[in-house]
Design a protein around this motif. Structure first.
Motif, PDB file in Angstrom:
ATOM      1  N   LYS A   1     -58.806  37.039 -63.973  1.00  0.00           N
ATOM      2  CA  LYS A   1     -59.872  38.006 -63.663  1.00  0.00           C
ATOM      3  C   LYS A   1     -59.427  38.980 -62.579  1.00  0.00           C
ATOM      4  N   LEU A   2     -58.706  38.468 -61.594  1.00  0.00           N
ATOM      5  CA  LEU A   2     -58.166  39.336 -60.546  1.00  0.00           C
ATOM      6  C   LEU A   2     -57.156  40.318 -61.128  1.00  0.00           C
ATOM      7  N   GLU A   3     -56.378  39.839 -62.078  1.00  0.00           N
ATOM      8  CA  GLU A   3     -55.395  40.720 -62.736  1.00  0.00           C
ATOM      9  C   GLU A   3     -56.094  41.813 -63.543  1.00  0.00           C
ATOM     10  N   GLN A   4     -57.246  41.496 -64.109  1.00  0.00           N
ATOM     11  CA  GLN A   4     -58.005  42.510 -64.840  1.00  0.00           C
ATOM     12  C   GLN A   4     -58.495  43.609 -63.895  1.00  0.00           C
ATOM     13  N   ILE A   5     -58.949  43.214 -62.708  1.00  0.00           N
ATOM     14  CA  ILE A   5     -59.372  44.205 -61.708  1.00  0.00           C
ATOM     15  C   ILE A   5     -58.175  45.045 -61.290  1.00  0.00           C
ATOM     16  N   TYR A   6     -57.042  44.377 -61.106  1.00  0.00           N
ATOM     17  CA  TYR A   6     -55.811  45.093 -60.750  1.00  0.00           C
ATOM     18  C   TYR A   6     -55.439  46.115 -61.833  1.00  0.00           C
ATOM     19  N   GLY A   7     -55.549  45.704 -63.092  1.00  0.00           N
ATOM     20  CA  GLY A   7     -55.223  46.606 -64.193  1.00  0.00           C
ATOM     21  C   GLY A   7     -56.145  47.811 -64.225  1.00  0.00           C
ATOM     22  N   LEU A   8     -57.420  47.584 -63.973  1.00  0.00           N
ATOM     23  CA  LEU A   8     -58.383  48.682 -63.943  1.00  0.00           C
ATOM     24  C   LEU A   8     -58.064  49.644 -62.795  1.00  0.00           C
ATOM     25  N   GLN A   9     -57.742  49.092 -61.632  1.00  0.00           N
ATOM     26  CA  GLN A   9     -57.394  49.943 -60.493  1.00  0.00           C
ATOM     27  C   GLN A   9     -56.137  50.757 -60.792  1.00  0.00           C
ATOM     28  N   SER A  10     -55.184  50.133 -61.444  1.00  0.00           N
ATOM     29  CA  SER A  10     -53.940  50.818 -61.793  1.00  0.00           C
ATOM     30  C   SER A  10     -54.201  52.017 -62.702  1.00  0.00           C
ATOM     31  N   SER A  11     -55.248  51.921 -63.530  1.00  0.00           N
ATOM     32  CA  SER A  11     -55.569  53.012 -64.457  1.00  0.00           C
ATOM     33  C   SER A  11     -56.308  54.168 -63.785  1.00  0.00           C
ATOM     34  N   LYS A  12     -56.697  53.983 -62.509  1.00  0.00           N
ATOM     35  CA  LYS A  12     -57.477  55.002 -61.797  1.00  0.00           C
ATOM     36  C   LYS A  12     -56.682  55.642 -60.655  1.00  0.00           C
ATOM     37  N   LYS A  13     -55.375  55.666 -60.794  1.00  0.00           N
ATOM     38  CA  LYS A  13     -54.525  56.183 -59.707  1.00  0.00           C
ATOM     39  C   LYS A  13     -54.789  57.650 -59.386  1.00  0.00           C
ATOM     40  N   GLU A  14     -55.279  58.391 -60.366  1.00  0.00           N
ATOM     41  CA  GLU A  14     -55.481  59.825 -60.175  1.00  0.00           C
ATOM     42  C   GLU A  14     -56.869  60.165 -59.647  1.00  0.00           C
ATOM     43  N   ASN A  15     -57.709  59.158 -59.479  1.00  0.00           N
ATOM     44  CA  ASN A  15     -59.076  59.377 -58.996  1.00  0.00           C
ATOM     45  C   ASN A  15     -59.280  58.567 -57.718  1.00  0.00           C
ATOM     46  N   ASN A  16     -59.172  59.229 -56.574  1.00  0.00           N
ATOM     47  CA  ASN A  16     -59.218  58.522 -55.291  1.00  0.00           C
ATOM     48  C   ASN A  16     -60.504  57.738 -55.086  1.00  0.00           C
ATOM     49  N   LYS A  17     -61.642  58.325 -55.459  1.00  0.00           N
ATOM     50  CA  LYS A  17     -62.927  57.658 -55.239  1.00  0.00           C
ATOM     51  C   LYS A  17     -63.027  56.386 -56.066  1.00  0.00           C
ATOM     52  N   GLU A  18     -62.668  56.461 -57.337  1.00  0.00           N
ATOM     53  CA  GLU A  18     -62.723  55.273 -58.195  1.00  0.00           C
ATOM     54  C   GLU A  18     -61.676  54.252 -57.774  1.00  0.00           C
ATOM     55  N   PHE A  19     -60.512  54.729 -57.365  1.00  0.00           N
ATOM     56  CA  PHE A  19     -59.438  53.833 -56.927  1.00  0.00           C
ATOM     57  C   PHE A  19     -59.902  52.993 -55.740  1.00  0.00           C
ATOM     58  N   ILE A  20     -60.530  53.655 -54.758  1.00  0.00           N
ATOM     59  CA  ILE A  20     -61.007  52.950 -53.566  1.00  0.00           C
ATOM     60  C   ILE A  20     -62.165  52.017 -53.904  1.00  0.00           C
ATOM     61  N   SER A  21     -63.031  52.438 -54.819  1.00  0.00           N
ATOM     62  CA  SER A  21     -64.154  51.588 -55.217  1.00  0.00           C
ATOM     63  C   SER A  21     -63.653  50.300 -55.867  1.00  0.00           C
TER      64      SER A  21
END
Length: 217
Positions: free
Chosen positions: A112-132
């Protein structure tokens, strides 16, 4: 048995306005040092000035904004001291989180933690979503520890960390570095290696500290 007063209709509206303004501050949509204009906010949010005024008063009590007589209300600036205090607490809390997690974490929870990591990795170009999502990753770690008070402390710090963190990820390469640091934390958890996991967490927070200091200079 306790008895409570009825909640007034305007109270929920005040809370909604409060959350909207606070999130705009955290995301730097309203940047540090910027003035807050009641009229503009009430028109933008489609509400009267009363809940806006009440929300601003609450934000001031919590240290997000400050008032200057005859000049107005302004968003607080991110100070070095503020950042240092928050990050010092993060070091203590997240080191403890690793101590609690290593003996009990399951493979399913790591997935589950890896899934969150994968989602964060996909948002590298969006600072607000990346931080969220960064917040979600660290909250998940705290929640898996099973210590409710630790989770409450993380929740208290998370808004401040998001506010500070936006400055850090503006630095070139910081988002990619953050992902590598999260990967190191996951590796320590997979190996059930307490020392490795704690060192990964401390390195992550120290690198965040350095990025914040650089952004403030």
């Amino acid at each position: 048995m306790a008895f409570f007063s009825k909640i007034e209709q305007g109270q929920s509206l005040k809370e909604t306005v409060y959350e909207e303004i606070k999130n705009a501050i955290i995301n730097h949509s309203i940047p540090p040092g910027a003035p807050l204009y009641e009229r503009y906010l009430s028109e933008s949010l489609g509400v009267s000035r009363t809940p806006v005024r009440e929300a601003i008063q609450l934000l001031e009590r919590e240290g997000w904004v400050y008032s200057v007589p005859r000049k107005g209300t302004f968003v607080c600036n991110i100070s070095l001291q503020n950042a240092e205090e928050v990050l010092q607490l993060r070091k203590a809390i997240e080191s403890l989180t690793m101590e609690l997690l290593i003996p009990i974490i399951t493979d399913e929870q790591i997935e589950k933690l890896e899934q969150i990591y994968g989602l964060q990795s996909s948002k590298k170009e969006n600072n607000k979503e990346f931080i969220s999502i960064d917040k979600d990753f660290h909250h998940a770690l705290a929640e898996l520890s099973g210590n409710r008070r630790l989770v409450q402390l993380m929740q208290t710090l998370s808004d401040q960390m998001r506010w500070i963190g936006i400055r850090a990820v503006l630095l070139p390469g910081r988002t990619e570095q953050t992902l590598q640091e999260h990967l190191a934390i996951l590796e320590g958890l997979k190996r059930r290696d307490l020392e490795q996991a704690k060192q990964a967490v401390l390195a992550h927070i120290e690198h965040t500290r350095n990025a914040v200091i650089t952004s403030l200079q």
